[in-house]
Design an enzyme around this catalytic site. Sequence first.
Site, PDB file in Angstrom:
ATOM      1  N   HIS A 478     -61.489  12.924   9.400  1.00  0.00           N
ATOM      2  CA  HIS A 478     -60.367  12.556   8.546  1.00  0.00           C
ATOM      3  C   HIS A 478     -60.823  12.174   7.135  1.00  0.00           C
ATOM      4  O   HIS A 478     -59.998  12.047   6.220  1.00  0.00           O
ATOM      5  CB  HIS A 478     -59.600  11.377   9.172  1.00  0.00           C
ATOM      6  CG  HIS A 478     -58.134  11.388   8.878  1.00  0.00           C
ATOM      7  ND1 HIS A 478     -57.574  12.127   7.855  1.00  0.00           N
ATOM      8  CD2 HIS A 478     -57.093  10.739   9.459  1.00  0.00           C
ATOM      9  CE1 HIS A 478     -56.270  11.939   7.828  1.00  0.00           C
ATOM     10  NE2 HIS A 478     -55.944  11.098   8.787  1.00  0.00           N
ATOM     11  N   ASP A 482     -57.174  16.163   5.871  1.00  0.00           N
ATOM     12  CA  ASP A 482     -55.948  15.379   6.044  1.00  0.00           C
ATOM     13  C   ASP A 482     -55.192  15.850   7.275  1.00  0.00           C
ATOM     14  O   ASP A 482     -55.429  16.953   7.790  1.00  0.00           O
ATOM     15  CB  ASP A 482     -55.052  15.519   4.811  1.00  0.00           C
ATOM     16  CG  ASP A 482     -55.665  14.872   3.575  1.00  0.00           C
ATOM     17  OD1 ASP A 482     -56.424  13.891   3.756  1.00  0.00           O
ATOM     18  OD2 ASP A 482     -55.408  15.363   2.458  1.00  0.00           O
TER      19      ASP A 482
END
Length: 507
Positions: A478, A482
Amino acid sequence: MATEVRVPSLGESVTEATVATWFKKLGDAVAVDDMLCELETDKVTVEVHAPVAGRLDEIVAPEGTTVGVAALLAQIGAAGAAPAKLNEGAAAKASAKEGKMIDVMVPALGESVSEATVSTWFRKVGDTVAQDEMLCELETDKVSVEVPAPAAGVLTAIIAPEGTTVAASARLATISEGEGAGTPVPAQSQTSGEQVPSAGPTEVKVAAPAKDVEDAPAAKKAMAEAGISRDAVTGTGRDGRVMKEDVAKAVAAPAAAVPAPVAAAPRAPVPASDAAREERVKMTRLRQTIARRLKEAQNTAAMLTTYNEVDMSGIMGLRNEYKDMFEKKHGVKLGFMSFFVKACTHALKEVPEVNAEIDGTDVVYKNYVHMGVAVGTPSGLVVPVVRDADQMGFAAIEKKIAELGLRARDGKLSMAEMQGGSFTISNGGVYGSLMSSPILNPPQSGILGMHKIQDRPVVVAGQIVIRPMMYLALSYDHRIVDGKGAVTFLVRVKEALEDPRRLLMDL
């Protein structure tokens, strides 16, 4: 003229021993009956004494070497003679009865690999071996390496026993070349009547049973002098025996300036009745590396997983229709993996951050797809890489995966074949997994988990129908990917798999 020091008789049914400790070093003056070294077997401990006075000119079998009965341990020269270097020319020398000595060396281990661990010896000291016969197997962080015999003859000494960590190009063993060469020489030659130099007086002491392993005398003396208990020392000798160097390491450990890593929580006490039924086995280097890298991935990446499901009926129908023609033309079976590789390469072009990696404060975007395909082997999980998978067709992908899978199961993958991957596919479905969250293969930023194909009721055009469904899982970093990008990637893979025509039209 040098006097040979050889392994004495070790007792009934005992054919080999390990050199535990040398009490004299190269160049030392020795007197008759001076204790030179100590040998250890599974049953007894044997002290080897000097047969003559003089100077210790050569140590042929250093500590840790496995030797057979009557094998050459050392040579004692006249007191005024210049000593030879440790082991120098030992392999090249041969007595009239031993033939030419050939060294067995650690082979090339691959780029950036500097050491390996001896995992298994398939031959023991005294065995006759043929040229190119596999002698032992080495393990590195990634691959297993087979070591063949460089010549036919008799295995006269094992210098690196199982569990030993050896450097690249280190010596593993010696072979006495020629048919029957190197057979242990008895104390009295029966053919020529020549007297073979005696190994000198020996003292044989019965060792403790296996469950109460007897430590090396030199180690006991060192522990007493250092004032440390046996429990504070980890033995690396056979059956866990404490050796002299183990004591030195234990003494030096408290003074180390580098803080030790946080230790795992100690194991809970186990009842004696249960402990007797347990087996403790040292982790292989491959398993240790897998454990370390997976934990590093959890500790360093902001790992998250998103899920979806795919209707496999489109691929299964296409595969059933063309699989015979495909195999006849290309000489390889049409599997599901090529569809997944092609679907992922298309999705990676649309969402390039899933194919990228973080390097410090930079993001490295890759204009190629080197697809890692996780393969389970008896030794653990390995990930060979299909390079430039985005430029390959279905047949080329299937051939490459089949080739790499076979080499992985045979333990013959090279380091180069497992490095440089940019994305990974892991198929837990072959083992029956219905759903899982794969762990990233660092420094990659994404990994796709395939799972079991299972018939399930789904709604299609307002009707409940039975379809072959598979859950897909995308784990991603992450920090660079995204949620929108991750979900988009997985949806594109789903669309391509449910309508394989999109792959053919590059949609």
